[in-house]
Design an enzyme around this catalytic site. Structure first.
Site, PDB file in Angstrom:
ATOM      1  N   ARG A  74      54.549  69.359  23.263  1.00 23.70           N
ATOM      2  CA  ARG A  74      54.928  67.943  23.273  1.00 23.70           C
ATOM      3  C   ARG A  74      56.054  67.658  22.293  1.00 23.70           C
ATOM      4  NH1 ARG A  74      50.536  64.224  20.876  1.00 23.70           N
ATOM      5  NH2 ARG A  74      51.600  64.806  18.972  1.00 23.70           N
ATOM      6  N   ASP A  82      50.095  57.626  20.667  1.00 24.82           N
ATOM      7  CA  ASP A  82      50.400  58.650  19.658  1.00 24.82           C
ATOM      8  C   ASP A  82      50.928  58.034  18.367  1.00 24.82           C
ATOM      9  OD1 ASP A  82      49.607  60.842  21.127  1.00 24.82           O
ATOM     10  OD2 ASP A  82      51.580  61.182  22.008  1.00 24.82           O
ATOM     11  N   HIS A 104      44.270  56.793  23.213  1.00 19.51           N
ATOM     12  CA  HIS A 104      45.081  56.541  22.022  1.00 19.51           C
ATOM     13  C   HIS A 104      46.552  56.404  22.395  1.00 19.51           C
ATOM     14  CE1 HIS A 104      45.519  60.858  22.680  1.00 19.51           C
ATOM     15  NE2 HIS A 104      46.637  60.793  21.983  1.00 19.51           N
ATOM     16  N   HIS A 143      46.862  57.190  26.337  1.00 19.15           N
ATOM     17  CA  HIS A 143      46.511  58.317  27.192  1.00 19.15           C
ATOM     18  C   HIS A 143      45.241  58.985  26.695  1.00 19.15           C
ATOM     19  CE1 HIS A 143      49.454  59.671  24.194  1.00 19.15           C
ATOM     20  NE2 HIS A 143      48.784  60.814  24.170  1.00 19.15           N
TER      21      HIS A 143
HETATM   22  C1  SIN Z   1      48.547  64.017  23.699  1.00 21.07           C
HETATM   23  O1  SIN Z   1      47.507  63.458  23.371  1.00 21.07           O
HETATM   24  O2  SIN Z   1      49.638  63.642  23.262  1.00 21.07           O
HETATM   25  C2  SIN Z   1      48.513  65.189  24.659  1.00 21.07           C
HETATM   26  C3  SIN Z   1      47.901  64.858  25.956  1.00 21.07           C
HETATM   27  C4  SIN Z   1      47.517  66.089  26.742  1.00 21.07           C
HETATM   28  O3  SIN Z   1      47.380  67.170  26.167  1.00 21.07           O
HETATM   29  O4  SIN Z   1      47.353  65.970  27.953  1.00 21.07           O
END
Ligand code: SIN
Length: 280
Positions: free
Chosen positions: A271, A98, A96, A256
């Site tokens: 994040r 974000d 996805h 990612h």
């Molecule tokens: C995310 O999906 O923004 C986080 C990725 C992760 O936890 O590695």
């Protein structure tokens, strides 16, 4: 600053930089941004920084956004806590970009590892410029001008009780984005469909659809084909975390996938997602 490329197409490790210093130094933050535009995801090691420094570094690039499902640190709004403890949760392992379900999805994010499993819990990033570039010309012609609908309700909402899921959908109505977006800073073309994308908005035209079967299942087969491009290894980099590792990615041109192979070990990440522009 030393820069070491991690693959031929995406990702670089950055050495000799403290993100704490960068949070107070516009020139250093600008130099990091230049590397980000070139490599699309940057990795920093041993960043023993405070939450305030983490948020301040990300805020250099724009306002931070909270998430309607994942909570934020109460003392540092915009620092979203992605904490996985001993409860099996299964909604993160999907490619996805974000906030594709927002009108203005994040331009980027800075993710710091607080705690990680001894092995497993890697994250994969994908270069979606490369994914677009390598599509067959006939597919590029077919998707030119197509729009895709994106929703949070069918992804994060799916694990919720029905009334909560619908409320999430009401508060975050479906949005529409171009299937091929243009990077506002580099001008690159980006394949912009992900697991948040549900269907094309404008596929059903006489050029595309002779009979109903060209739309159902034709359109969804095309969408699935496009979504599946993110899983091609040649477009990817995979990162193994340690506490205080940091990844910063350009969310406009990457996707990612957090690999979910570590349960029941805990994994804690924080994040800071940076508000972006409307895709065009
Ligand atoms: C995310 O999906 O923004 C986080 C990725 C992760 O936890 O590695």
């Amino acid at each position: 600053m030393q820069v070491r490329k991690m693959t031929c197409t995406i990702g670089a490790e950055i050495f000799g930089v403290s993100l704490g210093d960068a949070s107070r130094d516009a020139g250093l933050a600008e130099a990091i941004k230049e590397q980000l535009l070139e490599h699309k995801v940057l990795f920093f090691h041993d960043q023993n920084i405070t939450r305030a420094e983490h948020a301040a570094f990300a805020r250099y690039f724009g306002d931070l956004e909270d998430h309607p499902v994942a909570g934020s640190d109460p003392d540092h709004p915009g620092l979203v806590q992605i904490y996985r403890n001993d409860k099996r949760e299964n909604y993160e392992n999907n490619y996805h970009t974000d906030g594709q379900w927002r009108e203005t999805p994040a331009m980027g994010a800075v993710l710091r590892c607080i705690e990680c499993p001894p092995v497993g819990g890697d994250t994969i990033w994908v270069n979606m410029v490369e994914a677009y570039k390598n599509l067959p010309q006939e597919i590029k012609d077919k998707i030119d001008g197509l729009k895709v609908k994106c929703s949070i309700e069918h992804s994060f909402g799916a694990v919720m009780p029905e009334e909560k899921r619908r409320e999430l959908g009401r508060n975050n109505p479906m949005v529409e984005h171009p299937v091929v977006r243009t990077h506002p800073e580099t001008g690159e073309k980006i394949l912009y469909v992900s697991s948040f994308s549900t269907h094309f908005a404008n596929y059903h035209t006489p050029e595309n659809v002779r009979f109903g079967l060209d739309k159902t299942p034709g359109a969804s087969m095309l969408l699935n084909y496009l979504i599946s491009q993110a899983s091609i290894p040649e477009y990817q980099v995979r990162f193994r975390w340690k506490p205080n590792s940091v990844a910063m990615w350009d969310n406009r041109c990457t996707q990612h996938y957090a690999v979910q192979d570590y349960w029941p070990a805990p994994r804690k990440m924080e994040r800071a997602a940076i508000v972006g522009d409307r895709p065009f």
